[in-house]
Design a protein around this motif. Sequence first.
Motif, short mmCIF file in Angstrom:
data_model
loop_
_atom_site.label_atom_id
_atom_site.label_comp_id
_atom_site.label_asym_id
_atom_site.label_seq_id
_atom_site.Cartn_x
_atom_site.Cartn_y
_atom_site.Cartn_z
N MET A 18 0.84 -1.18 0.00
CA MET A 18 0.00 0.00 0.00
C MET A 18 0.89 1.24 0.00
O MET A 18 1.80 1.35 0.79
CB MET A 18 -0.86 -0.02 1.26
N ASN A 19 0.60 2.17 -0.87
CA ASN A 19 1.42 3.36 -0.93
C ASN A 19 0.97 4.37 0.12
O ASN A 19 -0.09 4.26 0.73
CB ASN A 19 1.40 3.97 -2.33
N THR A 20 1.81 5.39 0.34
CA THR A 20 1.52 6.35 1.40
C THR A 20 0.31 7.21 1.09
O THR A 20 -0.39 7.63 2.01
CB THR A 20 2.75 7.25 1.65
N ARG A 21 0.05 7.46 -0.17
CA ARG A 21 -1.12 8.27 -0.52
C ARG A 21 -2.42 7.56 -0.12
O ARG A 21 -3.33 8.17 0.42
CB ARG A 21 -1.12 8.57 -2.02
N ARG A 22 -2.48 6.27 -0.38
CA ARG A 22 -3.67 5.50 -0.02
C ARG A 22 -3.82 5.42 1.50
O ARG A 22 -4.92 5.51 2.02
CB ARG A 22 -3.59 4.10 -0.62
N LEU A 23 -2.72 5.25 2.21
CA LEU A 23 -2.78 5.22 3.68
C LEU A 23 -3.24 6.55 4.25
O LEU A 23 -4.03 6.60 5.20
CB LEU A 23 -1.41 4.84 4.26
N ARG A 24 -2.74 7.65 3.68
CA ARG A 24 -3.20 8.98 4.12
C ARG A 24 -4.68 9.17 3.86
O ARG A 24 -5.40 9.75 4.68
CB ARG A 24 -2.39 10.08 3.43
N THR A 25 -5.16 8.70 2.72
CA THR A 25 -6.58 8.82 2.41
C THR A 25 -7.42 8.03 3.40
O THR A 25 -8.44 8.52 3.90
CB THR A 25 -6.84 8.33 0.98
N LEU A 26 -7.00 6.80 3.71
CA LEU A 26 -7.74 5.99 4.68
C LEU A 26 -7.72 6.63 6.07
O LEU A 26 -8.73 6.64 6.77
CB LEU A 26 -7.17 4.58 4.73
N ALA A 27 -6.56 7.16 6.46
CA ALA A 27 -6.47 7.81 7.77
C ALA A 27 -7.35 9.06 7.82
O ALA A 27 -8.01 9.33 8.83
CB ALA A 27 -5.02 8.17 8.08
#
Length: 119
Positions: free
Chosen positions: A1-10
């Motif tokens: 999972m890339n950081t952009r997707r993790l930031r979106t989920l957070a």
Amino acid sequence: MNTRRLRTLARLAFATPASLVYLTLVAAAAAFLVWDQVLVSHEGPSFSGIYLIALASPTFVLFLSAGEALLSAGAEASGWFFHTALVLSVLIQSTVIGALQQRLRRSHTGTGRQRPQGA
């Protein structure tokens, strides 16, 4: 999972107003549970945990039933599984609530992605 997707989920789980209201209700129910168990003496069982379980349902019930199916026959889910299922349920539901709010806001304001004509 890339950081952009993790930031979106957070962001969906912790930064939308609807998910913040949900997490505040969960925190209040957890604080009530701790207060009731630590500071109040009971002769019988206390039902203070029912508020927290109700807020974590339906995913909490799914996790518990899946856990019982995965564990060996006759063994009950231990405390660590119960608490892990509770935390995961709250995080999943907070993310879904945030995503629903974002989708509703986009459809209401018309700022969502535009579909090409004829699609």
